[in-house]
Design a protein around this motif. Sequence first.
Motif, PDB file in Angstrom:
ATOM      1  N   THR A 192       0.846  -1.200   0.000  1.00 47.35           N
ATOM      2  CA  THR A 192       0.000   0.000   0.000  1.00 47.35           C
ATOM      3  C   THR A 192       0.876   1.242   0.000  1.00 47.35           C
ATOM      4  O   THR A 192       2.050   1.184   0.378  1.00 47.35           O
ATOM      5  CB  THR A 192      -0.911   0.055   1.246  1.00 47.35           C
ATOM      6  OG1 THR A 192      -0.092   0.003   2.406  1.00 47.35           O
ATOM      7  CG2 THR A 192      -1.917  -1.081   1.271  1.00 47.35           C
ATOM      8  N   GLY A 193       0.287   2.355  -0.418  1.00 45.85           N
ATOM      9  CA  GLY A 193       1.046   3.597  -0.484  1.00 45.85           C
ATOM     10  C   GLY A 193       0.858   4.467   0.747  1.00 45.85           C
ATOM     11  O   GLY A 193       0.009   4.198   1.601  1.00 45.85           O
ATOM     12  N   THR A 194       1.661   5.536   0.804  1.00 46.41           N
ATOM     13  CA  THR A 194       1.453   6.567   1.818  1.00 46.41           C
ATOM     14  C   THR A 194       0.776   7.751   1.146  1.00 46.41           C
ATOM     15  O   THR A 194      -0.187   8.311   1.648  1.00 46.41           O
ATOM     16  CB  THR A 194       2.800   7.016   2.438  1.00 46.41           C
ATOM     17  OG1 THR A 194       3.395   5.896   3.050  1.00 46.41           O
ATOM     18  CG2 THR A 194       2.589   8.097   3.487  1.00 46.41           C
ATOM     19  N   GLN A 230       8.285  15.440  -2.941  1.00 46.17           N
ATOM     20  CA  GLN A 230       8.384  14.176  -2.199  1.00 46.17           C
ATOM     21  C   GLN A 230       9.683  13.385  -2.409  1.00 46.17           C
ATOM     22  O   GLN A 230      10.246  12.831  -1.484  1.00 46.17           O
ATOM     23  CB  GLN A 230       7.191  13.283  -2.568  1.00 46.17           C
ATOM     24  CG  GLN A 230       7.132  11.955  -1.836  1.00 46.17           C
ATOM     25  CD  GLN A 230       5.895  11.161  -2.216  1.00 46.17           C
ATOM     26  OE1 GLN A 230       4.809  11.423  -1.715  1.00 46.17           O
ATOM     27  NE2 GLN A 230       6.044  10.204  -3.113  1.00 46.17           N
ATOM     28  N   TYR A 253      10.662   8.588   3.096  1.00 49.07           N
ATOM     29  CA  TYR A 253      10.619   7.486   2.127  1.00 49.07           C
ATOM     30  C   TYR A 253      11.944   6.715   2.109  1.00 49.07           C
ATOM     31  O   TYR A 253      12.370   6.216   1.079  1.00 49.07           O
ATOM     32  CB  TYR A 253      10.278   8.013   0.738  1.00 49.07           C
ATOM     33  CG  TYR A 253       8.784   8.143   0.518  1.00 49.07           C
ATOM     34  CD1 TYR A 253       8.092   7.234  -0.269  1.00 49.07           C
ATOM     35  CD2 TYR A 253       8.064   9.170   1.104  1.00 49.07           C
ATOM     36  CE1 TYR A 253       6.734   7.334  -0.465  1.00 49.07           C
ATOM     37  CE2 TYR A 253       6.702   9.293   0.917  1.00 49.07           C
ATOM     38  CZ  TYR A 253       6.039   8.367   0.131  1.00 49.07           C
ATOM     39  OH  TYR A 253       4.679   8.474  -0.060  1.00 49.07           O
ATOM     40  N   ASP A 270       1.299   9.676 -11.639  1.00 50.29           N
ATOM     41  CA  ASP A 270       1.158   8.577 -10.662  1.00 50.29           C
ATOM     42  C   ASP A 270      -0.229   8.722 -10.028  1.00 50.29           C
ATOM     43  O   ASP A 270      -1.186   8.061 -10.454  1.00 50.29           O
ATOM     44  CB  ASP A 270       2.280   8.678  -9.626  1.00 50.29           C
ATOM     45  CG  ASP A 270       2.114   7.709  -8.466  1.00 50.29           C
ATOM     46  OD1 ASP A 270       1.329   6.756  -8.581  1.00 50.29           O
ATOM     47  OD2 ASP A 270       2.768   7.897  -7.416  1.00 50.29           O
ATOM     48  N   LYS A 272       1.797   0.823 -10.773  1.00 45.46           N
ATOM     49  CA  LYS A 272       1.685   0.220  -9.444  1.00 45.46           C
ATOM     50  C   LYS A 272       0.462  -0.697  -9.497  1.00 45.46           C
ATOM     51  O   LYS A 272      -0.677  -0.220  -9.402  1.00 45.46           O
ATOM     52  CB  LYS A 272       1.460   1.303  -8.387  1.00 45.46           C
ATOM     53  CG  LYS A 272       2.650   2.247  -8.170  1.00 45.46           C
ATOM     54  CD  LYS A 272       2.220   3.386  -7.256  1.00 45.46           C
ATOM     55  CE  LYS A 272       3.363   4.265  -6.818  1.00 45.46           C
ATOM     56  NZ  LYS A 272       2.886   5.484  -6.124  1.00 45.46           N
ATOM     57  N   SER A 278       6.805   0.888 -10.005  1.00 47.21           N
ATOM     58  CA  SER A 278       7.269   1.442  -8.730  1.00 47.21           C
ATOM     59  C   SER A 278       6.768   0.601  -7.577  1.00 47.21           C
ATOM     60  O   SER A 278       5.621   0.143  -7.581  1.00 47.21           O
ATOM     61  CB  SER A 278       6.730   2.872  -8.576  1.00 47.21           C
ATOM     62  OG  SER A 278       6.919   3.332  -7.247  1.00 47.21           O
ATOM     63  N   GLY A 279       7.631   0.412  -6.589  1.00 45.65           N
ATOM     64  CA  GLY A 279       7.189  -0.166  -5.326  1.00 45.65           C
ATOM     65  C   GLY A 279       6.355   0.864  -4.587  1.00 45.65           C
ATOM     66  O   GLY A 279       6.242   2.012  -5.016  1.00 45.65           O
ATOM     67  N   ARG A 280       5.740   0.454  -3.481  1.00 41.79           N
ATOM     68  CA  ARG A 280       4.951   1.364  -2.661  1.00 41.79           C
ATOM     69  C   ARG A 280       5.709   1.680  -1.378  1.00 41.79           C
ATOM     70  O   ARG A 280       6.610   0.944  -0.987  1.00 41.79           O
ATOM     71  CB  ARG A 280       3.586   0.747  -2.287  1.00 41.79           C
ATOM     72  CG  ARG A 280       2.692   0.345  -3.432  1.00 41.79           C
ATOM     73  CD  ARG A 280       2.376   1.446  -4.411  1.00 41.79           C
ATOM     74  NE  ARG A 280       1.860   2.696  -3.895  1.00 41.79           N
ATOM     75  CZ  ARG A 280       0.615   3.129  -4.009  1.00 41.79           C
ATOM     76  NH1 ARG A 280      -0.284   2.372  -4.606  1.00 41.79           N
ATOM     77  NH2 ARG A 280       0.252   4.323  -3.566  1.00 41.79           N
ATOM     78  N   ALA A 281       5.281   2.765  -0.733  1.00 44.62           N
ATOM     79  CA  ALA A 281       5.897   3.124   0.547  1.00 44.62           C
ATOM     80  C   ALA A 281       5.734   1.969   1.539  1.00 44.62           C
ATOM     81  O   ALA A 281       6.640   1.652   2.301  1.00 44.62           O
ATOM     82  CB  ALA A 281       5.246   4.387   1.080  1.00 44.62           C
ATOM     83  N   ARG A 320      12.668  -2.403  -1.107  1.00 42.46           N
ATOM     84  CA  ARG A 320      13.412  -1.671  -2.139  1.00 42.46           C
ATOM     85  C   ARG A 320      14.723  -2.389  -2.483  1.00 42.46           C
ATOM     86  O   ARG A 320      15.118  -2.432  -3.641  1.00 42.46           O
ATOM     87  CB  ARG A 320      13.684  -0.238  -1.689  1.00 42.46           C
ATOM     88  CG  ARG A 320      12.443   0.544  -1.273  1.00 42.46           C
ATOM     89  CD  ARG A 320      11.284   0.356  -2.247  1.00 42.46           C
ATOM     90  NE  ARG A 320      10.189   1.250  -1.930  1.00 42.46           N
ATOM     91  CZ  ARG A 320       9.750   2.205  -2.745  1.00 42.46           C
ATOM     92  NH1 ARG A 320      10.252   2.347  -3.943  1.00 42.46           N
ATOM     93  NH2 ARG A 320       8.757   2.989  -2.376  1.00 42.46           N
TER      94      ARG A 320
HETATM   95  C1  PEP Z   1       5.058   7.443  -5.041  1.00 39.84           C
HETATM   96  O1  PEP Z   1       4.300   8.383  -4.773  1.00 39.84           O
HETATM   97  O2  PEP Z   1       5.524   7.359  -6.163  1.00 39.84           O
HETATM   98  C2  PEP Z   1       5.366   6.421  -4.035  1.00 39.84           C
HETATM   99  C3  PEP Z   1       6.187   5.427  -4.281  1.00 39.84           C
HETATM  100  O3  PEP Z   1       4.750   6.532  -2.847  1.00 39.84           O
HETATM  101  P1  PEP Z   1       3.450   5.795  -2.338  1.00 39.84           P
HETATM  102  O4  PEP Z   1       3.732   4.343  -2.314  1.00 39.84           O
HETATM  103  O5  PEP Z   1       3.249   6.398  -0.984  1.00 39.84           O
HETATM  104  O6  PEP Z   1       2.373   6.137  -3.306  1.00 39.84           O
END
Ligand code: PEP
Length: 431
Positions: free
Chosen positions: A41-43, A165, A208, A311, A336, A363-366, A396
């Motif tokens: 999940t993301g932040t 960010q 992050y 994104d 994602k 991309s991975g998530r936070a 990561r």
């Molecule tokens: C992003 O915003 O690209 C990121 C990797 O963060 P999050 O997983 O919090 O969406």
Amino acid sequence: MCGGKIKSIHARQVLDCNGRPVVEAEIVTQGGAAGCAGASTGTSVGSGEAFVLRDGDPGFYSGLSVCKAVRNVNEIIAPALIGMDVEKQEEIDDKLIELDGTKRKTRLGGNAIFAVSAAAAYAAADLKNMQLYESMTKKRPRYLFAPASNVINGGRCGGIKQDFQEFMIVPKGITSVKEAIRMVVEIFMYLPELIAKETGREVDLGSYSGHAAPDEDPFAVMDLLERAVGKLGYKKNICYALDCAATGYYDVQEKAYRYRGKLRGREEMIAVLKKLSMSYPFAFMEDVLEENDFEGFAAARKQLNTVVVGDDLLCTDKERIQKAVKIGAADGVIFKPNQAGTVTEALEAARYAKEQGMLVIPSGRAGGVLDDPEKEIGFAYEFHMFKTGAPREGSRTADINFMLRTEEKTGIPMLDIEKLPIMAHLGEAGY
Ligand code: PEP
Ligand code: MG
């Protein structure tokens, strides 16, 4: 042959690499093949993403537990999927979508659905005794994506607030993963020394997992990065990327951005980013404006000397990508899979974007997990770059190690992003 038919599905709550509860699902087939996956999940979460169902009880895991989503897998999804064939990913994902019945998967939870969808993909690979990327396509990939590695983070730290960010470094002009990762790690390791020398401050851990930004001015941050890269002799082989995550500092009531302590309009923000893009070689800039301002993105795309990537804007969602293509809002998309909620929907969205000539950047998530499938999918389908995060946190380093291992095992070279027509701006003199 019934080896691929699902015999059992079981979910449990485990922890992501940031210690937050996450749904993990495990599928076993009648032939004994197995697949296990967690729903990262993301932040910073786009409002168009598949919904993450959390229990919300402040007295239990601070509201972050996912027991309801786990129950939805065990009591609703599992009985409906028993007997289905893990090699028929689309049928499984269609069934998951039908069981939920909502656009953003709010009923069962995008996290319940995605864990099962990804576990099915892994079980299908196990059935064929293959790695996930091999099982997804018969074609041998011609290249492995290049890393876009987050080294300096925004957020509030030590009295400094940096609004953007992520400041990333991206290797270019080379085709070796080993060399690319070495440069990234050496720059990441050298930065604290340089920052301490230049600012007299100890470097903090950023939100992050990168280094916390030592300055609120992005130009000052970029100057430090340039100096680190120059000192190590990597100027020819490093360019940059920026994730503004602009929704984070957008004030919905004021319809303006709270940037560096003042309210600013869209045009003012584009002007700042334009100047940055003219001053340093940026491979891409992500989420340059708030997540629903498609027209603003189109205006930015015309003015910035870099590739504009969505994104939170696009949420790995085909409809949003189609809209972006129609009005020229972006030239790239962050991939994602959990944003879409099933492997099939994510893949359809990303393949459509690639067909349109867009950059695709997994991309991975936070809140990442070690078995996030986006790296395997990104390699199988020849996506272009990979947001590896900072080279020091579990999920990561798992992504980075996938790159190192894959290069060593397959001999497939890394993509030299400088060779992509869309990156022509990097070759232009004057930085
Ligand atoms: C992003 O915003 O690209 C990121 C990797 O963060 P999050 O997983 O919090 O969406
Ligand atoms: Mg982002």
